[in-house]
Design an enzyme around this catalytic site. Structure first.
Site, PDB file in Angstrom:
ATOM      1  N   SER A  13      83.269  43.871 -19.696  1.00  0.00           N
ATOM      2  CA  SER A  13      84.558  44.297 -19.525  1.00  0.00           C
ATOM      3  C   SER A  13      85.606  44.045 -20.738  1.00  0.00           C
ATOM      4  O   SER A  13      86.569  44.584 -20.886  1.00  0.00           O
ATOM      5  CB  SER A  13      85.383  43.213 -18.362  1.00  0.00           C
ATOM      6  N   ARG A  14      85.083  42.979 -21.668  1.00  0.00           N
ATOM      7  CA  ARG A  14      86.150  43.133 -23.120  1.00  0.00           C
ATOM      8  C   ARG A  14      85.190  42.675 -24.154  1.00  0.00           C
ATOM      9  O   ARG A  14      84.007  42.467 -24.013  1.00  0.00           O
ATOM     10  CB  ARG A  14      87.236  42.264 -22.763  1.00  0.00           C
ATOM     11  N   ASN A  62      78.937  36.969 -10.658  1.00  0.00           N
ATOM     12  CA  ASN A  62      78.878  35.659 -11.581  1.00  0.00           C
ATOM     13  C   ASN A  62      77.425  35.576 -11.738  1.00  0.00           C
ATOM     14  O   ASN A  62      76.393  35.054 -11.341  1.00  0.00           O
ATOM     15  CB  ASN A  62      79.320  34.668 -10.500  1.00  0.00           C
ATOM     16  N   SER A 141      75.065  32.069 -30.810  1.00  0.00           N
ATOM     17  CA  SER A 141      76.071  31.682 -31.676  1.00  0.00           C
ATOM     18  C   SER A 141      75.472  31.009 -32.687  1.00  0.00           C
ATOM     19  O   SER A 141      74.654  30.125 -32.677  1.00  0.00           O
ATOM     20  CB  SER A 141      77.143  31.115 -30.886  1.00  0.00           C
ATOM     21  N   TYR A 154      78.691  24.086 -25.550  1.00  0.00           N
ATOM     22  CA  TYR A 154      78.618  25.589 -25.878  1.00  0.00           C
ATOM     23  C   TYR A 154      77.310  25.531 -26.841  1.00  0.00           C
ATOM     24  O   TYR A 154      76.552  26.256 -26.668  1.00  0.00           O
ATOM     25  CB  TYR A 154      79.787  25.989 -26.712  1.00  0.00           C
ATOM     26  N   LYS A 158      73.837  27.621 -26.353  1.00  0.00           N
ATOM     27  CA  LYS A 158      73.292  28.579 -27.294  1.00  0.00           C
ATOM     28  C   LYS A 158      71.964  28.236 -28.169  1.00  0.00           C
ATOM     29  O   LYS A 158      71.277  29.286 -28.335  1.00  0.00           O
ATOM     30  CB  LYS A 158      74.343  28.903 -28.451  1.00  0.00           C
TER      31      LYS A 158
HETATM   32  P1  NAI Z   1      85.257  37.069 -24.195  1.00  0.00           P
HETATM   33  O1  NAI Z   1      85.824  35.888 -23.759  1.00  0.00           O
HETATM   34  O2  NAI Z   1      86.095  38.178 -24.861  1.00  0.00           O
HETATM   35  O3  NAI Z   1      84.430  37.759 -23.002  1.00  0.00           O
HETATM   36  C1  NAI Z   1      83.261  36.949 -22.238  1.00  0.00           C
HETATM   37  C2  NAI Z   1      82.887  37.968 -21.237  1.00  0.00           C
HETATM   38  O4  NAI Z   1      81.957  37.142 -20.446  1.00  0.00           O
HETATM   39  C3  NAI Z   1      84.271  38.601 -20.368  1.00  0.00           C
HETATM   40  O5  NAI Z   1      83.779  39.746 -20.044  1.00  0.00           O
HETATM   41  C4  NAI Z   1      84.021  37.712 -19.203  1.00  0.00           C
HETATM   42  O6  NAI Z   1      84.324  38.392 -17.892  1.00  0.00           O
HETATM   43  C5  NAI Z   1      82.515  37.397 -19.207  1.00  0.00           C
HETATM   44  N1  NAI Z   1      81.827  36.271 -18.301  1.00  0.00           N
HETATM   45  C6  NAI Z   1      82.403  34.944 -18.389  1.00  0.00           C
HETATM   46  N2  NAI Z   1      81.936  34.158 -17.512  1.00  0.00           N
HETATM   47  C7  NAI Z   1      81.049  35.056 -16.641  1.00  0.00           C
HETATM   48  C8  NAI Z   1      80.446  35.026 -15.603  1.00  0.00           C
HETATM   49  N3  NAI Z   1      80.125  33.653 -14.864  1.00  0.00           N
HETATM   50  N4  NAI Z   1      79.957  35.914 -14.974  1.00  0.00           N
HETATM   51  C9  NAI Z   1      79.892  37.084 -15.512  1.00  0.00           C
HETATM   52  N5  NAI Z   1      80.683  37.442 -16.650  1.00  0.00           N
HETATM   53  C10 NAI Z   1      81.242  36.401 -17.271  1.00  0.00           C
HETATM   54  O7  NAI Z   1      84.188  36.574 -25.357  1.00  0.00           O
HETATM   55  P2  NAI Z   1      83.584  37.310 -26.580  1.00  0.00           P
HETATM   56  O8  NAI Z   1      84.250  36.864 -28.042  1.00  0.00           O
HETATM   57  O9  NAI Z   1      83.385  38.846 -26.374  1.00  0.00           O
HETATM   58  O10 NAI Z   1      82.126  36.834 -26.581  1.00  0.00           O
HETATM   59  C11 NAI Z   1      80.815  37.559 -25.948  1.00  0.00           C
HETATM   60  C12 NAI Z   1      79.697  36.723 -26.224  1.00  0.00           C
HETATM   61  O11 NAI Z   1      79.552  36.351 -27.605  1.00  0.00           O
HETATM   62  C13 NAI Z   1      79.689  35.341 -25.774  1.00  0.00           C
HETATM   63  O12 NAI Z   1      78.334  35.005 -25.069  1.00  0.00           O
HETATM   64  C14 NAI Z   1      80.193  34.163 -26.746  1.00  0.00           C
HETATM   65  O13 NAI Z   1      79.833  33.033 -26.481  1.00  0.00           O
HETATM   66  C15 NAI Z   1      79.374  34.938 -27.768  1.00  0.00           C
HETATM   67  N6  NAI Z   1      79.927  34.727 -29.223  1.00  0.00           N
HETATM   68  C16 NAI Z   1      81.117  34.905 -29.509  1.00  0.00           C
HETATM   69  C17 NAI Z   1      81.739  34.775 -30.752  1.00  0.00           C
HETATM   70  C18 NAI Z   1      83.186  35.081 -30.994  1.00  0.00           C
HETATM   71  O14 NAI Z   1      83.536  34.683 -32.092  1.00  0.00           O
HETATM   72  N7  NAI Z   1      84.043  35.796 -30.442  1.00  0.00           N
HETATM   73  C19 NAI Z   1      80.913  33.959 -31.589  1.00  0.00           C
HETATM   74  C20 NAI Z   1      79.792  33.391 -31.124  1.00  0.00           C
HETATM   75  C21 NAI Z   1      79.159  33.936 -30.117  1.00  0.00           C
END
Ligand code: NAI
Length: 244
Positions: A13-14, A62, A141, A154, A158
């Site tokens: 979603s984002r 979820n 990560s 976290y 990871k």
């Molecule tokens: P974000 O917080 O913008 O998006 C996370 C997404 O996961 C959202 O769409 C949310 O709805 C979904 N989500 C969370 N809990 C959920 C659940 N229980 N069931 C279904 N969906 C769920 O995060 P971002 O930054 O886009 O991160 C995406 C991935 O990349 C994550 O796994 C994060 O750990 C990883 N990551 C992000 C980094 C960053 O700097 N943004 C760095 C390293 C890894």
């Protein structure tokens, strides 16, 4: 030409997940966007995917829930077809130093980030094995590679994903299913809202900037493509040099 294939992206979603949905819609015909709560944001991703010319459906689920993920995969298979490409991207943080981290803060992060990926692989793998085709990409990560103070939960989740990736790669390689991981550093999303303009953090990155979700999405799309057919069990950093 686009392949007639189904890609399922969790947390689509984002942030990085949305960028992955849009990038994959340039190479496959059908995208299943999985979101946890924000339907409007998921609808926005759907709009972008459709503009890129792919069919798209959104599914609330979820990922930490074994039964819900089984139902999700069944529904996606009925509505779009067998999942060919799985991107385990959903993730959360609950940062605290080790001595103040509560049990539920540890458990919930492991449940979403690590067990969530297990659940989706568990429910999609048999379809991939039957088709003798599959690409699984887990978003880990650099915290899972080098650790990070305040992120015991976290980083453990990871690092666990990297072990999961290598094991699934070994188990499914003979069935033409590849499993790889992508390890981003700091990427410009809601998750890094508090850090991404912090000069002290930027100074630690050799390239002196945070990454863009689209840059991570291009790497995921490469791993999902034929160009990566002989790559499995690998974890690729995309971090501007942060974890060198
Ligand atoms: P974000 O917080 O913008 O998006 C996370 C997404 O996961 C959202 O769409 C949310 O709805 C979904 N989500 C969370 N809990 C959920 C659940 N229980 N069931 C279904 N969906 C769920 O995060 P971002 O930054 O886009 O991160 C995406 C991935 O990349 C994550 O796994 C994060 O750990 C990883 N990551 C992000 C980094 C960053 O700097 N943004 C760095 C390293 C890894």
């Amino acid at each position: 030409m686009k392949k007639d294939m189904v890609a399922l992206v969790t947390g689509g979603s984002r942030g990085i997940g949305r960028a992955v949905c849009v990038e994959l819609s340039k190479q496959v015909t059908k995208i299943a966007v999985v979101y946890s709560g924000n339907q409007d944001a998921a609808e926005e991703t759907k709009k972008l995917v459709e503009e890129a010319g792919a069919e798209c459906r959104i599914y609330q689920c979820n990922v930490a829930d074994f039964t819900q993920t089984a139902e999700l995969v069944k529904k996606v298979s009925e509505e779009l077809g067998t999942v060919d490409i799985l991107v385990n991207n959903a993730g959360i943080t609950k940062d605290k130093l080790m001595l103040s981290m509560k049990e539920d803060e540890f458990d919930s992060v492991i449940d979403v980030n690590l067990k969530g990926a297990f659940n989706l692989i568990r429910h999609t793998a048999s379809g991939m094995i039957k088709k003798r085709y599959g690409k699984i990409i887990n978003i880990t990560s650099i915290a899972g590679l080098i650790g990070n103070p305040g992120q015991a939960n976290y980083a453990a989740s990871k690092a666990g994903l990297i072990g999961l990736t290598k094991t699934v790669a070994k188990e499914l390689a003979s069935r033409n299913v590849c499993c790889n991981a992508v390890a981003p550093g700091f990427v410009d999303t809601d998750m890094t809202e508090k850090f991404k303009t912090d000069e002290k953090i930027l100074a630690t990155i050799p390239q002196k900037r945070v990454g863009k979700p689209e840059e991570v999405a291009k790497l995921v799309a490469f791993l999902a493509s034929d160009a990566a057919d002989y790559i499995t069990g690998e974890t690729i950093r995309i971090d501007g040099g942060l974890a060198i």
